[in-house]
Design an enzyme around this catalytic site. Structure first.
Site, PDB file in Angstrom:
ATOM      1  N   GLU A  24       4.656   6.407   2.122  1.00  0.00           N
ATOM      2  CA  GLU A  24       3.708   8.070   1.562  1.00  0.00           C
ATOM      3  C   GLU A  24       2.880   7.691   1.088  1.00  0.00           C
ATOM      4  O   GLU A  24       1.432   8.051   0.575  1.00  0.00           O
ATOM      5  CB  GLU A  24       4.662   8.794   1.927  1.00  0.00           C
ATOM      6  CG  GLU A  24       5.159   9.564   3.434  1.00  0.00           C
ATOM      7  CD  GLU A  24       3.736   8.992   4.483  1.00  0.00           C
ATOM      8  OE1 GLU A  24       2.369  10.300   3.811  1.00  0.00           O
ATOM      9  OE2 GLU A  24       3.862   8.879   5.506  1.00  0.00           O
ATOM     10  N   TRP A  44      -7.934  15.240   7.770  1.00  0.00           N
ATOM     11  CA  TRP A  44      -8.090  15.967   8.654  1.00  0.00           C
ATOM     12  C   TRP A  44      -9.479  15.071   8.828  1.00  0.00           C
ATOM     13  O   TRP A  44      -9.355  15.285  10.548  1.00  0.00           O
ATOM     14  CB  TRP A  44      -9.065  16.914   7.574  1.00  0.00           C
ATOM     15  CG  TRP A  44      -8.491  18.508   7.726  1.00  0.00           C
ATOM     16  CD1 TRP A  44      -7.630  19.484   6.668  1.00  0.00           C
ATOM     17  CD2 TRP A  44      -8.411  20.056   8.823  1.00  0.00           C
ATOM     18  NE1 TRP A  44      -7.569  19.897   6.454  1.00  0.00           N
ATOM     19  CE2 TRP A  44      -7.854  20.802   7.968  1.00  0.00           C
ATOM     20  CE3 TRP A  44      -8.745  19.197  10.049  1.00  0.00           C
ATOM     21  CZ2 TRP A  44      -7.861  21.675   8.648  1.00  0.00           C
ATOM     22  CZ3 TRP A  44      -8.099  20.664  10.666  1.00  0.00           C
ATOM     23  CH2 TRP A  44      -7.512  21.926   9.385  1.00  0.00           C
TER      24      TRP A  44
END
Length: 464
Positions: A277, A385
């Site tokens: 991550e 997004w």
């Protein structure tokens, strides 16, 4: 002969390369922070994030005082006026060097360039340091010398170029001799305030370090198996502290390494999943620099630049308010609106729902998230997004459409997360709670759209 350290999103004195190097050059060292409320409004920055940054700045001022380093504050209406104001301060303090950490957003890069260009005309030296990444943008490229646009080969290069001292941290500076330069007070809040943010996201380096230590000790090993379940305390929730720089990526890697006996873990372990991550976070910063159009409202995949989004305002508002009729979506949006944070799995589910179930432009969702998130980060937010909308780098294929019902059943099987944020569904059992429209529920809306119909509509939409 003063050294000026310009603090941006790096509100700490430990592991601060610019501060450490400035102190090594000699005294006096003076700190600077710039506040530009109009730019924060243009960026759509959330009150939660501004609150954390301001409180972090207050804590930084106290830490600097213990080192006898005064903090000066410049308030400007817009970024364009900052270079002149910084130069005026440098002239008043007899500054010879300006030290700062790089930021990678388009307007932040332009600001740093303008400061550097103006400083050169007045024979001032500016020295930038890469703080938010292990490998600076441009240092990892493909065989064609291009920036990576796919994560997996980027990750391989990230590990391949890793050196033993990659996460070596900088010590906090020793107190310098006292100076006659006075510190400036922290201005009153320039944003809507909410006391809950103080409690949810306390500021300061000590708090950030404590939360890092607790995560590594209590949750790191189980991160890979628990990270996707929002009812569990399985994620680090350190992104807000990384975002404003109360914590550095090097400090995170150092903590992981110490936990693993002096090395980074295998990628298949829980600890390795968290390193993954952190690498994603770095990847999106490289993308901002290598493909600057993504931070200027453009899709990475240009063929999706003219998609005829529906952009129904009523449906968009229902999504924002958590009134879609799909419990997992609504619980996640309620969590975001009330706390300034959303679980990472749910960021993907809610974003894909907006883009593919409702066919609403991802840029509207991207901006809404930024207006609410305490960890609002342009690189990661934009990357996430565009992944969900299938318009970005390494994106999900357009035909990948999360089913909000099966996502709910899989990742919140007992409805614990849903009940936490949607108390009106408390009476439903563990099976009913994922499809409340099949049962009589007071004060809860029917689904805004049928999943199967929305999926077929999205497939036709993307095919064009």
């Amino acid at each position: 002969m003063t050294q000026l350290v310009w603090f941006r999103s790096d509100l700490r004195i430990h592991d601060h390369a610019a501060l450490s190097r400035a102190c090594q050059r000699g005294e006096p060292v003076v700190a600077l922070a710039c506040i530009c409320p109009n730019q924060s409004q243009v960026d759509g920055e959330s009150p939660a994030r501004q609150s954390l940054w301001r409180r972090g700045l207050t804590a930084l001022r106290s830490n600097l005082e213990r080192c006898h380093i005064p903090l000066k504050i410049i308030v400007a209406d817009e970024y364009a006026s900052l270079p002149d104001k910084i130069l005026s301060l440098c002239e008043a303090l007899d500054v010879t060097h300006i030290h700062f950490h790089h930021r990678y957003e388009w307007h932040e890069r332009r600001l740093a360039h303008a400061v550097k260009k103006l400083a050169q005309t007045h024979e001032l030296l500016t020295i930038g340091y890469h703080d938010q990444v292990i490998h600076p943008p441009g240092s990892l490229t493909t065989l064609r010398d291009d920036y990576y646009s796919v994560f997996t080969p980027f990750k391989r290069a990230w590990y391949r170029e890793l050196t033993p001292d990659a996460w070596q941290t900088w010590p906090a500076p020793a107190p310098q001799s006292k100076t006659d330069i006075t510190a400036d007070p922290i201005p009153d809040p320039w944003f809507p305030t909410a006391a809950r943010y103080d409690e949810l996201w306390p500021a300061g380096e000590d708090t950030a370090q404590q939360r890092l230590a607790e995560f590594v000790e209590d949750h790191l090993d189980d991160y890979g198996s628990e990270r996707d379940f929002p009812a569990l305390d399985g994620t680090s929730q350190l992104s807000p502290y990384l975002n404003v720089g109360l914590l550095s990526v090097r400090q995170c890697l150092e903590a992981i390494s110490l936990h693993q006996g002096g090395h980074l873990p295998d990628t298949k372990t829980g600890a390795g999943s968290w390193v993954n991550e952190l690498i994603w976070r770095e990847f999106y910063r490289h993308v901002l620099v290598g493909f600057p159009q993504v931070s200027q409202g453009e899709p990475f995949k240009q063929r999706y630049g003219t998609l005829p989004w529906r952009n129904d305002p009523d449906e968009f508002q229902r999504w924002c308010d958590g009134r879609t009729g799909y419990p997992l979506i609504d619980a996640a949006m309620t969590q975001l609106n009330q706390t300034g944070w959303m679980h990472n799995r749910l960021r993907m589910v809610t974003a894909m729902f907006l883009c593919k179930h409702l066919l609403i432009d991802w840029r509207l969702g991207e901006r809404y998230f930024m207006s609410r998130l305490v960890d609002g980060d342009q690189a990661a937010n934009n990357g996430g997004w565009q992944w969900c909308a299938s318009t970005g780098t390494d994106a999900a294929p357009y035909f990948r459409i999360f089913n909000p019902i099966t996502q709910s059943q899989r990742f919140d099987p007992k409805g614990e997360f849903i009940r936490r944020w949607l108390p009106q569904l408390q009476a439903l059992d563990n099976k009913q709670i994922h499809e409340p429209w099949k049962h009589a529920v007071v004060d809860y809306p029917d689904p805004i759209v049928d999943h199967k119909a929305a999926r077929l509509r999205a497939l036709e939409f993307y095919k064009g």
